[in-house]
Motif scaffolding. Structure first.
Motif, PDB file in Angstrom:
ATOM      1  N   ILE A 113      25.797  -4.405  26.835  1.00 41.27           N
ATOM      2  CA  ILE A 113      25.230  -3.497  27.838  1.00 41.27           C
ATOM      3  C   ILE A 113      23.959  -2.852  27.280  1.00 41.27           C
ATOM      4  O   ILE A 113      23.879  -1.627  27.130  1.00 41.27           O
ATOM      5  CB  ILE A 113      26.267  -2.438  28.283  1.00 41.27           C
ATOM      6  N   PRO A 114      22.939  -3.654  26.994  1.00 39.52           N
ATOM      7  CA  PRO A 114      21.737  -3.122  26.354  1.00 39.52           C
ATOM      8  C   PRO A 114      20.984  -2.092  27.189  1.00 39.52           C
ATOM      9  O   PRO A 114      20.403  -1.146  26.632  1.00 39.52           O
ATOM     10  CB  PRO A 114      20.881  -4.358  26.090  1.00 39.52           C
ATOM     11  N   VAL A 115      20.984  -2.221  28.504  1.00 42.98           N
ATOM     12  CA  VAL A 115      20.272  -1.253  29.344  1.00 42.98           C
ATOM     13  C   VAL A 115      20.966   0.107  29.264  1.00 42.98           C
ATOM     14  O   VAL A 115      20.331   1.139  29.071  1.00 42.98           O
ATOM     15  CB  VAL A 115      20.158  -1.751  30.808  1.00 42.98           C
ATOM     16  N   ALA A 116      22.294   0.097  29.371  1.00 38.52           N
ATOM     17  CA  ALA A 116      23.050   1.346  29.270  1.00 38.52           C
ATOM     18  C   ALA A 116      22.879   1.972  27.891  1.00 38.52           C
ATOM     19  O   ALA A 116      22.704   3.187  27.768  1.00 38.52           O
ATOM     20  CB  ALA A 116      24.527   1.101  29.563  1.00 38.52           C
ATOM     21  N   GLU A 117      22.910   1.152  26.848  1.00 47.01           N
ATOM     22  CA  GLU A 117      22.732   1.665  25.484  1.00 47.01           C
ATOM     23  C   GLU A 117      21.342   2.282  25.309  1.00 47.01           C
ATOM     24  O   GLU A 117      21.187   3.295  24.631  1.00 47.01           O
ATOM     25  CB  GLU A 117      22.950   0.550  24.467  1.00 47.01           C
ATOM     26  N   HIS A 118      20.350   1.673  25.926  1.00 44.84           N
ATOM     27  CA  HIS A 118      18.982   2.191  25.862  1.00 44.84           C
ATOM     28  C   HIS A 118      18.889   3.530  26.609  1.00 44.84           C
ATOM     29  O   HIS A 118      18.344   4.507  26.094  1.00 44.84           O
ATOM     30  CB  HIS A 118      18.016   1.161  26.471  1.00 44.84           C
ATOM     31  N   LEU A 119      19.447   3.581  27.808  1.00 44.36           N
ATOM     32  CA  LEU A 119      19.326   4.778  28.646  1.00 44.36           C
ATOM     33  C   LEU A 119      20.114   5.965  28.110  1.00 44.36           C
ATOM     34  O   LEU A 119      19.651   7.109  28.197  1.00 44.36           O
ATOM     35  CB  LEU A 119      19.761   4.467  30.077  1.00 44.36           C
TER      36      LEU A 119
END
Length: 150
Positions: A113-119
């Motif tokens: 979940i790279p987008v969630a981890e980034h956000l």
């Protein structure tokens, strides 16, 4: 099963509602439209005044956000948070632990979940509830713009 108000250790449900709470909710219901209108007005002000400094929430066509929180995205979130705190402005990072990383779910495979981890490293909720005054939202917006102008 939540520890420190953030990390879930034991999945559970909490659905208790007694008659006193129900009575209070019925009274509060009379004020709901006004509360939502105030939150939406605060959100509109922030969106109009912060869009060049941070990423603001948007509403999809046909959507209707009640803005329980007004959560911005900032590449320099932690520094911004410190700046706002030094100006007497309280902020919050709502849900700082992604669900798969809660203690209760450590035994499960980790999803990608790279987008969630980034956000989750960039989100910051700023004061926007119905009791925040126009002067206060202006001060918050001014303080955020000031941070980015430095």
């Amino acid at each position: 099963g939540t520890i420190n108000r953030e990390d879930c250790h034991y999945p559970s449900l909490n659905g208790r509602l007694d008659t006193i709470q129900a009575a209070m909710l019925l009274v509060n219901l009379e004020h709901l439209e006004h509360k939502i209108a105030r939150r939406r007005a605060n959100a509109k002000f922030y969106s109009q005044n912060l869009g060049e400094s941070v990423i603001c929430p948007t509403e999809e066509d046909g959507g209707f956000n009640v803005y329980y929180t007004y959560t911005i995205i900032s590449e320099r979130r932690d520094q911004l948070r410190e700046h706002l705190e030094s100006q007497g402005i309280e902020t919050k990072i709502h849900h700082p632990i992604l669900m798969p990383y809660h203690t209760a779910y450590q035994h499960l495979p980790k999803p990608e979940i790279p987008v969630a981890e980034h956000l989750v490293e960039r989100i910051l909720s700023i004061p926007s509830h119905e009791n925040v005054t126009t002067e206060e939202t202006d001060y918050v917006a001014q303080s955020i713009r000031e941070f980015y102008e430095k």
